[in-house]
Motif scaffolding. Sequence first.
Motif, mmCIF file in Angstrom:
data_model
loop_
_atom_site.group_PDB
_atom_site.id
_atom_site.type_symbol
_atom_site.label_atom_id
_atom_site.label_comp_id
_atom_site.label_asym_id
_atom_site.label_seq_id
_atom_site.Cartn_x
_atom_site.Cartn_y
_atom_site.Cartn_z
ATOM 1 N N TYR A 115 0.821 -1.199 0.000
ATOM 2 C CA TYR A 115 0.000 0.000 0.000
ATOM 3 C C TYR A 115 0.860 1.257 0.000
ATOM 4 O O TYR A 115 1.927 1.307 0.628
ATOM 5 N N ASP A 116 0.352 2.267 -0.679
ATOM 6 C CA ASP A 116 1.027 3.560 -0.784
ATOM 7 C C ASP A 116 0.299 4.551 0.125
ATOM 8 O O ASP A 116 -0.827 4.965 -0.162
ATOM 9 N N LYS A 117 0.936 4.909 1.246
ATOM 10 C CA LYS A 117 0.325 5.836 2.200
ATOM 11 C C LYS A 117 0.812 7.274 2.011
ATOM 12 O O LYS A 117 0.645 8.112 2.888
ATOM 13 N N GLY A 118 1.448 7.532 0.874
ATOM 14 C CA GLY A 118 1.935 8.883 0.607
ATOM 15 C C GLY A 118 3.352 9.085 1.082
ATOM 16 O O GLY A 118 4.300 9.046 0.295
ATOM 17 N N LYS A 119 3.534 9.258 2.399
ATOM 18 C CA LYS A 119 4.875 9.431 2.952
ATOM 19 C C LYS A 119 5.495 8.108 3.389
ATOM 20 O O LYS A 119 6.632 8.075 3.859
ATOM 21 N N ALA A 120 4.756 7.032 3.245
ATOM 22 C CA ALA A 120 5.254 5.725 3.673
ATOM 23 C C ALA A 120 4.623 4.629 2.817
ATOM 24 O O ALA A 120 3.599 4.840 2.156
ATOM 25 N N ALA A 121 5.259 3.475 2.846
ATOM 26 C CA ALA A 121 4.711 2.283 2.208
ATOM 27 C C ALA A 121 4.366 1.274 3.297
ATOM 28 O O ALA A 121 5.021 1.237 4.352
ATOM 29 N N VAL A 122 3.350 0.483 3.059
ATOM 30 C CA VAL A 122 2.985 -0.590 3.980
ATOM 31 C C VAL A 122 3.004 -1.909 3.221
ATOM 32 O O VAL A 122 2.297 -2.078 2.220
ATOM 33 N N LEU A 123 3.832 -2.828 3.708
ATOM 34 C CA LEU A 123 3.930 -4.162 3.129
ATOM 35 C C LEU A 123 3.141 -5.129 4.003
ATOM 36 O O LEU A 123 3.220 -5.056 5.231
ATOM 37 N N VAL A 124 2.386 -6.017 3.404
ATOM 38 C CA VAL A 124 1.705 -7.075 4.141
ATOM 39 C C VAL A 124 2.290 -8.401 3.668
ATOM 40 O O VAL A 124 2.059 -8.837 2.534
ATOM 41 N N MET A 125 3.079 -9.020 4.549
ATOM 42 C CA MET A 125 3.722 -10.284 4.236
ATOM 43 C C MET A 125 2.878 -11.412 4.804
ATOM 44 O O MET A 125 2.594 -11.441 6.007
ATOM 45 N N ARG A 126 2.462 -12.339 3.952
ATOM 46 C CA ARG A 126 1.636 -13.465 4.397
ATOM 47 C C ARG A 126 2.472 -14.734 4.442
ATOM 48 O O ARG A 126 3.167 -15.078 3.492
ATOM 49 N N SER A 127 2.398 -15.422 5.579
ATOM 50 C CA SER A 127 3.125 -16.673 5.775
ATOM 51 C C SER A 127 2.130 -17.744 6.209
ATOM 52 O O SER A 127 1.390 -17.555 7.171
ATOM 53 N N GLU A 128 2.129 -18.857 5.495
ATOM 54 C CA GLU A 128 1.202 -19.951 5.772
ATOM 55 C C GLU A 128 1.986 -21.202 6.105
ATOM 56 O O GLU A 128 2.881 -21.604 5.352
ATOM 57 N N ALA A 129 1.664 -21.808 7.242
ATOM 58 C CA ALA A 129 2.363 -23.010 7.691
ATOM 59 C C ALA A 129 1.447 -24.221 7.573
ATOM 60 O O ALA A 129 0.258 -24.149 7.911
ATOM 61 N N ALA A 130 2.013 -25.326 7.111
ATOM 62 C CA ALA A 130 1.260 -26.573 7.002
ATOM 63 C C ALA A 130 2.174 -27.731 7.354
ATOM 64 O O ALA A 130 3.379 -27.705 7.078
ATOM 65 N N ASP A 131 1.599 -28.746 7.992
ATOM 66 C CA ASP A 131 2.354 -29.965 8.272
ATOM 67 C C ASP A 131 1.724 -31.120 7.502
ATOM 68 O O ASP A 131 0.904 -30.910 6.594
ATOM 69 N N ALA A 132 2.089 -32.351 7.857
ATOM 70 C CA ALA A 132 1.606 -33.521 7.123
ATOM 71 C C ALA A 132 0.093 -33.675 7.195
ATOM 72 O O ALA A 132 -0.518 -34.318 6.332
ATOM 73 N N GLU A 133 -0.529 -33.061 8.203
ATOM 74 C CA GLU A 133 -1.973 -33.184 8.370
ATOM 75 C C GLU A 133 -2.746 -32.040 7.721
ATOM 76 O O GLU A 133 -3.978 -32.055 7.709
ATOM 77 N N GLY A 134 -2.046 -31.038 7.194
ATOM 78 C CA GLY A 134 -2.730 -29.934 6.531
ATOM 79 C C GLY A 134 -2.355 -28.582 7.106
ATOM 80 O O GLY A 134 -1.375 -28.459 7.868
ATOM 81 N N PRO A 135 -3.126 -27.526 6.770
ATOM 82 C CA PRO A 135 -2.814 -26.169 7.220
ATOM 83 C C PRO A 135 -2.809 -26.053 8.744
ATOM 84 O O PRO A 135 -3.659 -26.619 9.425
ATOM 85 N N LEU A 136 -1.846 -25.282 9.260
ATOM 86 C CA LEU A 136 -1.731 -25.023 10.699
ATOM 87 C C LEU A 136 -2.094 -23.586 11.044
ATOM 88 O O LEU A 136 -2.945 -23.334 11.890
ATOM 89 N N TRP A 137 -1.419 -22.630 10.405
ATOM 90 C CA TRP A 137 -1.703 -21.227 10.713
ATOM 91 C C TRP A 137 -1.358 -20.335 9.526
ATOM 92 O O TRP A 137 -0.626 -20.736 8.618
ATOM 93 N N THR A 138 -1.910 -19.126 9.558
ATOM 94 C CA THR A 138 -1.588 -18.068 8.603
ATOM 95 C C THR A 138 -1.226 -16.820 9.389
ATOM 96 O O THR A 138 -1.943 -16.438 10.319
#
Length: 286
Positions: A115-138
């Motif tokens: 996002y462009d806030k004019g005097k600053a930028a905002v980054l949204v980094m998404r991280s998704e974790a999964a194990d052998a049984e499927g999704p764990l967290w985002t």
Amino acid sequence: MPIDAATALAAPPRTTDLAWEHKDVLLYHLGVGAGAHRPATDPDELRYTYEKDLQVLPSFVTVAGGGLAKAGAFSLPGLDINLAHVLHGGQRIELHRPVPPAGKAVLTSNLAALYDKGKAAVLVMRSEAADAEGPLWTCDTEIFVRGEGGFGGERGESSRVTPPERVPEWEREVPVRHDQALLYRLSGDWNPLHADPDFAKLAGFDRPILHGLCSYGTALKAVVDMVLGGDASRVLTYSTRFAGIFFPGETLRVRVWDERTHLVITATSVERADAPVLADSVLTFV
């Protein structure tokens, strides 16, 4: 070099392996104050501090297996960022099922928004974790970069949450130990800002400050204990904006309003006339 939004957003996801053990969970819980204010062997605290029947506070996912540093936000193509201008603006976690006290997972990360806030930028980094049984967290990590706006991107919607104009249903004052930052940093955030007085002064503070994510976890534990009967597995989502600094040795005042479908939470410093620490905080649960 200005931000190249198109290049950054088009970068392919990155994957990395995560692993954690009981001792990592125990250390994290101690780092957010578990066992510090009741008798250490109180059964309600042993759920966080003893491997028998150990539960995992959901905010642990921000440090599990190396934490959010594994997301690699600052090495993406199209982003040439001065780290001195970077602030951790906000954090959101979503639990797809309870986190096991020990486990292995694959973490997949990408830049979800810019996002462009004019005097600053905002980054949204998404991280998704999964194990052998499927999704764990985002995890969605919001990174505020001063001086990097003006690249012509979308401004993004406001995520401000105004607490209800009534007395909160729950309130607790949580004393935070003077050595809390020194303990919390052992879970992986080695920034000297939280330990070195000389470094803190260079950054504009008269003494080291507490990690924002430590306040985040401390407040979550208070809410779980006050509202959810101490059952951390009931948490579905938990989001916040880091609204101000907090110093080790201060008292964190956590207020909670019940809005039926969710909880609205604030955290402030008691000693500094309720100076904001966490704001726009929302928790959903089962």
